[in-house]
Design an enzyme around this catalytic site. Structure first.
Site, short mmCIF file in Angstrom:
data_model
loop_
_atom_site.label_atom_id
_atom_site.label_comp_id
_atom_site.label_asym_id
_atom_site.label_seq_id
_atom_site.Cartn_x
_atom_site.Cartn_y
_atom_site.Cartn_z
N CYS A 85 0.68 -1.33 0.18
CA CYS A 85 0.06 0.03 -0.08
C CYS A 85 0.84 1.40 -0.05
O CYS A 85 1.55 1.43 -1.03
CB CYS A 85 -0.79 0.10 1.10
SG CYS A 85 -2.36 0.97 0.81
N HIS A 122 -3.39 -5.29 1.68
CA HIS A 122 -3.28 -5.62 3.03
C HIS A 122 -3.44 -6.98 3.51
O HIS A 122 -4.66 -7.68 3.07
CB HIS A 122 -4.10 -4.44 3.99
CG HIS A 122 -3.68 -3.17 3.83
ND1 HIS A 122 -2.51 -2.77 4.39
CD2 HIS A 122 -4.29 -2.06 3.26
CE1 HIS A 122 -2.21 -1.36 4.14
NE2 HIS A 122 -3.29 -1.05 3.33
#
Lengths: 204, 204
Positions: B53, B150
């Site tokens: 991310c 994630h």
């Protein structure tokens, strides 16, 4: 209609989230349908829910402790701090604004309604809702239009248990402060019991 | 975990750059710590890097935030280990995903929470396939990976195979089962040391 109990802290990071997770698992093992709830959370660690929104990770862990999927109603207001521009305000799992603290304080009174809506929906599908406060109810500067601690507890009319970390102390001060200033029901009265857990101690 | 004031260990095989809520602000912090120098040295020695991310965004050539969504408006040079660039936009991605890792073919259960769109030549080598669509990027030397997924290491089979590919010994752990076991232990602990029945009886 579910019963509810709120766990508030003598400070941030005293172990509220884990206590709620442990209680959720203990109550679930007793055959209760348990759901976790935290009205307002400030955290950059979020989890994505089944309904496609985001909530604090602690509530996602508590949901797992209760054997259910995480849902945006479990954490209707999430504040995610950013650099210099304030914090992202997430309501019901969706970003509604990015605000500095002062602007958020002005918005806060309008958030009690969505918080209570979420709480009501959780109560409809549970036997027990375990509510987690945020920071400490003794932070007097944040009390105005509070939706995270006693402001919510009073509005929803639910009992509060204060959790402290004996190594840090100030749980008695938090009780006493709360009792004198705003909430006699949370006062330092005969119902205050101390239960100590070895090593990291928990005061109830 | 490398903490502020510490150097990235010279004998690391894989350095994971985690997510951030303030990519450009945290990239400035990373540079202030001298970690950019450590990372480039690690890569030059043949080490691997995975950015997740915000960490993925940092690994690219630049991160631009023309509208000042995540912090002050502007553009920050990235670490340049992956040939992609990121532009922050108001649109927020918030989704649970089931993906397949591109080189090991192992399934990944993950979630995405981010703003910003990342594109560039290295996207031609996806890190994973999401419903057949390419996601993330891999550097031309195959040693630097970027992904928006994630929680990817909670997928046991992927974690084990990915680490084995990098010649990193990985214990045969079941992530979900370990969390379940920890929650049971927590509830056992509370049942032993706290009056759980008494606490639950307070609920109203």
């Amino acid at each position: 209609m579910a019963r509810a109990l709120m766990i508030q802290g003598a400070g941030s990071d005293v172990g509220k989230s884990l206590i709620v997770a442990g209680l959720a698992r203990a109550a679930t093992r007793r055959g209760n349908r348990v759901l976790p709830f935290k009205p307002q959370n400030m955290s950059n660690n979020a989890a994505v829910t089944v309904d496609g929104g985001e909530i604090g990770r602690a509530q996602a862990l508590q949901a797992q402790a209760a054997g259910v999927e995480p849902h945006t109603d479990m954490n209707p207001v999430l504040l995610k701090p950013e650099t210099d521009v304030g914090a992202q305000i997430i309501v019901h799992g969706r970003r509604v604004a990015t605000l500095h603290a002062r602007a958020y304080a002005a918005m806060k009174p309008s958030l009690m309604a969505p918080v209570l809506e979420s709480f009501a929906r959780l109560k409809d599908r549970a036997d027990l809702v375990l509510v987690e406060g945020a920071g400490s109810p003794a932070e007097v500067n944040l009390r105005s239009a509070d939706i995270a601690n006693m402001g919510f507890a009073r509005k929803a009319d639910i009992p509060v248990v204060l959790v402290g970390d004996i190594d840090r102390g100030y749980h008695c001060a938090a009780c006493r402060n709360q009792g004198r200033a705003r909430s006699p029901r949370c006062g330092h009265d005969s119902r205050l019991r101390h239960q100590q857990v070895p090593r990291r101690s928990i005061t109830v | 975990m490398v903490r502020p004031g510490e150097a990235i260990p010279g004998d690391a095989k894989l350095v994971i750059l985690p997510g951030s809520k303030s990519t450009r602000g945290d990239l400035a912090f990373l540079r202030a710590q001298g970690w950019d120098i450590d990372l480039l040295a690690h890569h030059r020695r043949g080490g691997h890097v995975l950015g997740v991310c915000g960490g993925y965004q940092m690994l690219g050539r630049s991160v631009a935030d023309p509208e000042g969504i995540e912090g002050p408006a502007g553009e920050t040079p990235g670490l340049g280990l992956i040939d992609v660039t990121t532009v922050m936009t108001a649109q927020k991605t918030l989704t649970r995903v089931t993906a397949v890792h591109a080189t090991t073919n192992r399934p990944i259960e993950a979630y995405e929470i981010h703003i910003g769109h990342t594109d560039g030549p290295d996207r031609a080598r996806p890190f994973a396939l999401l419903g057949g669509a390419p996601g993330g990027a891999v550097s031309s030397d195959g040693r630097v990976y970027g992904s928006y997924l994630h929680g990817l290491f909670a997928s046991d089979s992927f974690r084990k195979t990915f680490l084995a590919q990098l010649d990193i010994p990985a214990a045969d752990q079941q992530y979900r089962a370990r969390v379940e076991s920890a929650l049971d232990t927590l509830a056992d602990y509370m049942d032993t040391h706290l009056d759980v029945e008494g606490l639950l009886a307070l609920a109203r």
